[in-house]
Design a protein around this motif. Structure first.
Motif, PDB file in Angstrom:
ATOM      1  N   PRO A   1       2.826   8.059   5.166  1.00 53.10           N
ATOM      2  CA  PRO A   1       3.560   9.538   5.033  1.00 53.10           C
ATOM      3  C   PRO A   1       4.578   9.231   6.011  1.00 53.10           C
ATOM      4  CG  PRO A   1       1.144  10.012   4.821  1.00 53.10           C
ATOM      5  CD  PRO A   1       1.399   8.243   5.189  1.00 53.10           C
ATOM      6  N   HIS A   2       5.920   9.796   5.770  1.00 54.21           N
ATOM      7  CA  HIS A   2       6.992   9.728   6.501  1.00 54.21           C
ATOM      8  C   HIS A   2       7.508   8.545   7.047  1.00 54.21           C
ATOM      9  CE1 HIS A   2       5.529  13.608   6.099  1.00 54.21           C
ATOM     10  NE2 HIS A   2       4.425  13.675   6.812  1.00 54.21           N
ATOM     11  N   ILE A   3       6.854   7.329   6.649  1.00 51.72           N
ATOM     12  CA  ILE A   3       7.237   5.959   7.374  1.00 51.72           C
ATOM     13  C   ILE A   3       6.861   4.732   6.592  1.00 51.72           C
ATOM     14  CG2 ILE A   3       5.286   5.712   8.758  1.00 51.72           C
ATOM     15  CD1 ILE A   3       8.724   4.766  10.128  1.00 51.72           C
ATOM     16  N   GLU A   4       7.806   3.801   6.303  1.00 50.25           N
ATOM     17  CA  GLU A   4       7.622   2.580   5.697  1.00 50.25           C
ATOM     18  C   GLU A   4       7.625   1.399   6.919  1.00 50.25           C
ATOM     19  OE1 GLU A   4      10.926   2.030   3.155  1.00 50.25           O
ATOM     20  OE2 GLU A   4      10.789   4.174   2.665  1.00 50.25           O
ATOM     21  N   ILE A   5       6.465   0.594   6.800  1.00 51.40           N
ATOM     22  CA  ILE A   5       6.192  -0.356   7.771  1.00 51.40           C
ATOM     23  C   ILE A   5       5.836  -1.588   7.299  1.00 51.40           C
ATOM     24  CG2 ILE A   5       5.819   1.308   9.660  1.00 51.40           C
ATOM     25  CD1 ILE A   5       2.803   0.771   9.281  1.00 51.40           C
TER      26      ILE A   5
ATOM     27  N   LEU B   1       0.872  -1.094   0.029  1.00 54.65           N
ATOM     28  CA  LEU B   1       0.140   0.024   0.148  1.00 54.65           C
ATOM     29  C   LEU B   1       0.851   1.193   0.122  1.00 54.65           C
ATOM     30  CD1 LEU B   1      -2.528  -1.158   2.872  1.00 54.65           C
ATOM     31  CD2 LEU B   1      -3.043  -0.753   0.235  1.00 54.65           C
ATOM     32  N   ARG B   2       0.332   2.203  -0.646  1.00 50.63           N
ATOM     33  CA  ARG B   2       1.048   3.678  -0.548  1.00 50.63           C
ATOM     34  C   ARG B   2      -0.021   4.747  -0.873  1.00 50.63           C
ATOM     35  NH1 ARG B   2       6.172   5.743  -2.198  1.00 50.63           N
ATOM     36  NH2 ARG B   2       6.875   3.854  -2.893  1.00 50.63           N
ATOM     37  N   TRP B   3       0.420   5.736   0.187  1.00 53.19           N
ATOM     38  CA  TRP B   3      -0.610   6.902   0.360  1.00 53.19           C
ATOM     39  C   TRP B   3       0.356   8.164   0.774  1.00 53.19           C
ATOM     40  CZ3 TRP B   3      -0.752   3.373   4.115  1.00 53.19           C
ATOM     41  CH2 TRP B   3      -0.834   3.758   5.302  1.00 53.19           C
ATOM     42  N   ALA B   4      -0.267   9.282   0.740  1.00 57.37           N
ATOM     43  CA  ALA B   4       0.490  10.469   0.943  1.00 57.37           C
ATOM     44  C   ALA B   4      -0.234  11.334   1.751  1.00 57.37           C
ATOM     45  CB  ALA B   4       1.105  10.956  -0.302  1.00 57.37           C
ATOM     46  N   ASP B   5       0.415  12.562   2.416  1.00 58.91           N
ATOM     47  CA  ASP B   5      -0.400  13.281   3.308  1.00 58.91           C
ATOM     48  C   ASP B   5      -0.536  14.631   2.778  1.00 58.91           C
ATOM     49  OD1 ASP B   5       2.123  13.938   4.016  1.00 58.91           O
ATOM     50  OD2 ASP B   5       1.749  13.541   6.308  1.00 58.91           O
TER      51      ASP B   5
ATOM     52  N   GLU C   1     -11.029   9.825   2.865  1.00 58.98           N
ATOM     53  CA  GLU C   1     -11.007  10.163   1.539  1.00 58.98           C
ATOM     54  C   GLU C   1      -9.552  10.228   0.886  1.00 58.98           C
ATOM     55  OE1 GLU C   1     -13.720  10.383  -0.274  1.00 58.98           O
ATOM     56  OE2 GLU C   1     -14.835  10.045   1.659  1.00 58.98           O
ATOM     57  N   VAL C   2      -8.671   9.779   1.474  1.00 61.70           N
ATOM     58  CA  VAL C   2      -7.289   9.768   1.122  1.00 61.70           C
ATOM     59  C   VAL C   2      -7.074   8.735  -0.033  1.00 61.70           C
ATOM     60  CG1 VAL C   2      -6.110   8.326   2.591  1.00 61.70           C
ATOM     61  CG2 VAL C   2      -4.964  10.091   1.410  1.00 61.70           C
ATOM     62  N   SER C   3      -6.314   9.095  -1.135  1.00 67.28           N
ATOM     63  CA  SER C   3      -6.196   8.064  -2.062  1.00 67.28           C
ATOM     64  C   SER C   3      -5.067   7.296  -1.695  1.00 67.28           C
ATOM     65  CB  SER C   3      -5.808   8.730  -3.563  1.00 67.28           C
ATOM     66  OG  SER C   3      -6.778   9.485  -4.096  1.00 67.28           O
ATOM     67  N   VAL C   4      -5.524   5.939  -2.001  1.00 70.62           N
ATOM     68  CA  VAL C   4      -4.536   4.827  -1.728  1.00 70.62           C
ATOM     69  C   VAL C   4      -4.148   3.956  -2.589  1.00 70.62           C
ATOM     70  CG1 VAL C   4      -4.038   2.950   0.023  1.00 70.62           C
ATOM     71  CG2 VAL C   4      -5.157   4.878   0.885  1.00 70.62           C
ATOM     72  N   VAL C   5      -3.063   3.639  -3.271  1.00 70.49           N
ATOM     73  CA  VAL C   5      -2.706   2.606  -4.385  1.00 70.49           C
ATOM     74  C   VAL C   5      -2.219   1.164  -3.450  1.00 70.49           C
ATOM     75  CG1 VAL C   5      -1.322   2.108  -6.270  1.00 70.49           C
ATOM     76  CG2 VAL C   5      -2.182   4.273  -5.814  1.00 70.49           C
ATOM     77  N   LEU C   6      -2.907   0.242  -4.323  1.00 67.64           N
ATOM     78  CA  LEU C   6      -2.664  -1.159  -3.657  1.00 67.64           C
ATOM     79  C   LEU C   6      -1.914  -1.878  -4.776  1.00 67.64           C
ATOM     80  CD1 LEU C   6      -2.662  -3.906  -1.985  1.00 67.64           C
ATOM     81  CD2 LEU C   6      -5.047  -4.124  -3.132  1.00 67.64           C
ATOM     82  N   TYR C   7      -0.827  -2.203  -4.561  1.00 67.25           N
ATOM     83  CA  TYR C   7      -0.051  -3.069  -5.786  1.00 67.25           C
ATOM     84  C   TYR C   7      -0.164  -4.611  -5.162  1.00 67.25           C
ATOM     85  CZ  TYR C   7       1.975   1.297  -7.120  1.00 67.25           C
ATOM     86  OH  TYR C   7       2.118   2.474  -7.578  1.00 67.25           O
ATOM     87  N   PRO C   8      -1.180  -5.150  -5.893  1.00 70.64           N
ATOM     88  CA  PRO C   8      -1.575  -6.587  -5.272  1.00 70.64           C
ATOM     89  C   PRO C   8      -0.633  -7.668  -5.478  1.00 70.64           C
ATOM     90  CG  PRO C   8      -2.962  -6.079  -7.196  1.00 70.64           C
ATOM     91  CD  PRO C   8      -2.052  -4.845  -6.774  1.00 70.64           C
ATOM     92  N   ASP C   9       0.368  -7.516  -6.478  1.00 70.57           N
ATOM     93  CA  ASP C   9       1.352  -8.461  -6.830  1.00 70.57           C
ATOM     94  C   ASP C   9       2.789  -8.480  -6.125  1.00 70.57           C
ATOM     95  OD1 ASP C   9      -0.412  -9.637  -8.478  1.00 70.57           O
ATOM     96  OD2 ASP C   9       0.224  -8.296 -10.485  1.00 70.57           O
ATOM     97  N   GLU C  10       2.726  -7.249  -5.365  1.00 67.52           N
ATOM     98  CA  GLU C  10       4.113  -7.229  -4.757  1.00 67.52           C
ATOM     99  C   GLU C  10       4.075  -7.881  -3.284  1.00 67.52           C
ATOM    100  OE1 GLU C  10       5.097  -2.733  -6.522  1.00 67.52           O
ATOM    101  OE2 GLU C  10       4.705  -2.836  -4.316  1.00 67.52           O
TER     102      GLU C  10
ATOM    103  N   LEU D   1      -5.076   0.927  10.505  1.00 70.01           N
ATOM    104  CA  LEU D   1      -4.693   2.133  10.248  1.00 70.01           C
ATOM    105  C   LEU D   1      -5.264   3.321  10.413  1.00 70.01           C
ATOM    106  CD1 LEU D   1      -3.337   1.164   6.584  1.00 70.01           C
ATOM    107  CD2 LEU D   1      -1.900   1.070   8.504  1.00 70.01           C
ATOM    108  N   ALA D   2      -4.526   4.649  10.764  1.00 75.25           N
ATOM    109  CA  ALA D   2      -5.293   5.905  11.118  1.00 75.25           C
ATOM    110  C   ALA D   2      -4.882   6.500   9.863  1.00 75.25           C
ATOM    111  CB  ALA D   2      -4.722   6.370  12.341  1.00 75.25           C
ATOM    112  N   LEU D   3      -5.920   6.559   8.672  1.00 73.28           N
ATOM    113  CA  LEU D   3      -5.822   7.369   7.684  1.00 73.28           C
ATOM    114  C   LEU D   3      -7.088   8.066   7.413  1.00 73.28           C
ATOM    115  CD1 LEU D   3      -5.194   5.035   4.587  1.00 73.28           C
ATOM    116  CD2 LEU D   3      -6.390   4.432   6.691  1.00 73.28           C
ATOM    117  N   PRO D   4      -7.040   9.200   6.702  1.00 78.09           N
ATOM    118  CA  PRO D   4      -8.197   9.731   6.341  1.00 78.09           C
ATOM    119  C   PRO D   4      -9.252   8.931   5.558  1.00 78.09           C
ATOM    120  CG  PRO D   4      -6.359  11.414   6.129  1.00 78.09           C
ATOM    121  CD  PRO D   4      -6.149   9.995   6.216  1.00 78.09           C
TER     122      PRO D   4
END
Length: 377
Positions: free
Chosen positions: A253-257, A96-100, A143-152, A138-141
């Protein structure tokens, strides 16, 4: 492409037993080569163990050939899991990837659009959908756009290396741990003939593979080769938490987990890496910053604790791309040096073993040959 008519190597020393060295050695040993695996520490416990270990091509769009190589790496992981078994090391749960902030969001959405045009699978969701379907912690808004890369996927690198080394040894490979390479001897024609170790022993070999990660430049120097490397440190922290509240790798945002198995998680941040060269190099302070960022994204981590932190240097050739294959000026000397070793290990291991034993260079490696650093044709 044929790279010479010399007799194919029978005994090969693989220097460095992280994920790249283990993949090369495993492929060589299962094809009948006599392999000696040499590591200055213990297999899989260096950079491989202190990596974000994210199997992907979505972050490799700077050059199409590099993207294609990483897609091949993802496919090779799936094939490897089918061959050696996926348990304990292979976790194909997506990413998953999203930004703030709007600018960062626009950048990753443009990248997602490019990747979709290249045939890479993506799924676009909102924060609310992700919490409902995938990651409720997860604590995320909403309406924020989130991309899922399902094959990763993510990989437990140390366990993968252990599996590969165990099978290579069972097939006849020799393992020399906690042993440094002091010299590489050559014959009158410049071809590799011996490897001298810190324990005083000397190996008679037909070829060596430089898979020494951050030490690759030093090993290259033993055959009078200049392999320029970047100085790029990174910090990774592990935390203990039970149960683990997330199920896949993610760039928040700001961290990879990501999960790490056995009630633990791995944390990394390019923003925190940037502090290493500003004097904020105390690993405990870097770990505190990473931990605080992770708790903002996953509130359930409030009671988690840091269990380990390491600052390591990434094995990145100077131009940012892998250096893989034969060096024509030193017959019998090969390189397997790359950032993204977790993603690329299985495919590079297969392709380099084929080159060593069969003399054929795969076109996937056309842009990543070692001679680009020496001006050779």
């Amino acid at each position: 492409m044929e790279i010479g008519s010399m007799e194919r190597p029978r005994r090969v020393a693989v220097i460095g037993v992280g994920v790249l060295g283990a993949c090369v050695g495993w492929n060589l040993s299962r094809q009948g080569a006599e392999v000696v695996l040499v590591d200055a520490g213990r297999p899989g416990e260096g950079v491989t163990d202190w990596s974000f270990s994210w199997v992907n091509a979505s972050n490799k769009t700077v050059r199409r050939s590099y993207f294609d190589l990483n897609v091949a790496g993802m496919a090779a992981h799936r094939e490897l899991a089918a061959t050696i078994g996926p348990d304990a090391w292979w976790f194909p749960s997506g990413h998953l990837r999203w930004a703030d902030d709007p600018a960062a969001e626009a950048r990753f959405l443009r990248t997602a659009e490019l990747l979709a045009g290249w045939g890479y699978r993506i799924e676009l969701s909102t924060g609310a959908e992700v919490r409902r379907r995938l990651e409720p912690a997860l604590a995320l808004p909403d309406e924020v756009s989130v991309v899922l890369y399902p094959d990763e996927a993510w990989v437990h690198g140390r366990r993968l290396v252990g599996r590969l080394v165990g099978q290579a040894v069972a097939a006849g490979a020799e393992l020399r741990s906690s042993t440094e390479v002091h010299d590489i001897g050559t014959a009158a024609d410049g071809s590799v003939r011996t490897v001298a170790l810190s324990d005083g022993s000397v190996l008679d070999v037909d070829a060596v593979v430089n898979a020494a990660g951050p030490s690759a430049s030093r090993i290259a120097g033993l055959v009078a080769r200049d392999l320029p490397m970047r100085r790029e440190p990174g910090v990774v922290t592990r935390i203990a938490c039970a149960p683990v509240p997330i199920h896949r790798a993610m760039h928040a945002p700001h961290i990879e987990i990501r999960p790490d198995g056995d009630g633990s998680m791995v944390l990394h941040s390019r923003e925190i890496d940037a502090l290493i060269d500003t004097g904020e190099e105390d690993p405990a302070e870097l770990a505190r910053l990473l931990h605080a960022s992770a708790r903002q994204v996953v509130p359930q981590l409030a009671d988690s604790r840091v269990t380990g932190t390491r600052v390591a240097f990434r094995p990145i050739p100077a131009d940012g791309f892998p250096s893989v294959g034969a060096v024509p000026s030193v017959p019998g000397y090969y390189e397997a040096v790359s950032h993204s070793g977790i993603t690329l290990g299985p495919v590079l291991g297969r392709l380099l073993a084929a080159e060593i034993l069969g003399g054929e260079r795969d076109e996937l490696l056309a842009d990543f040959r070692p001679e680009r650093f020496s001006g050779q044709a």
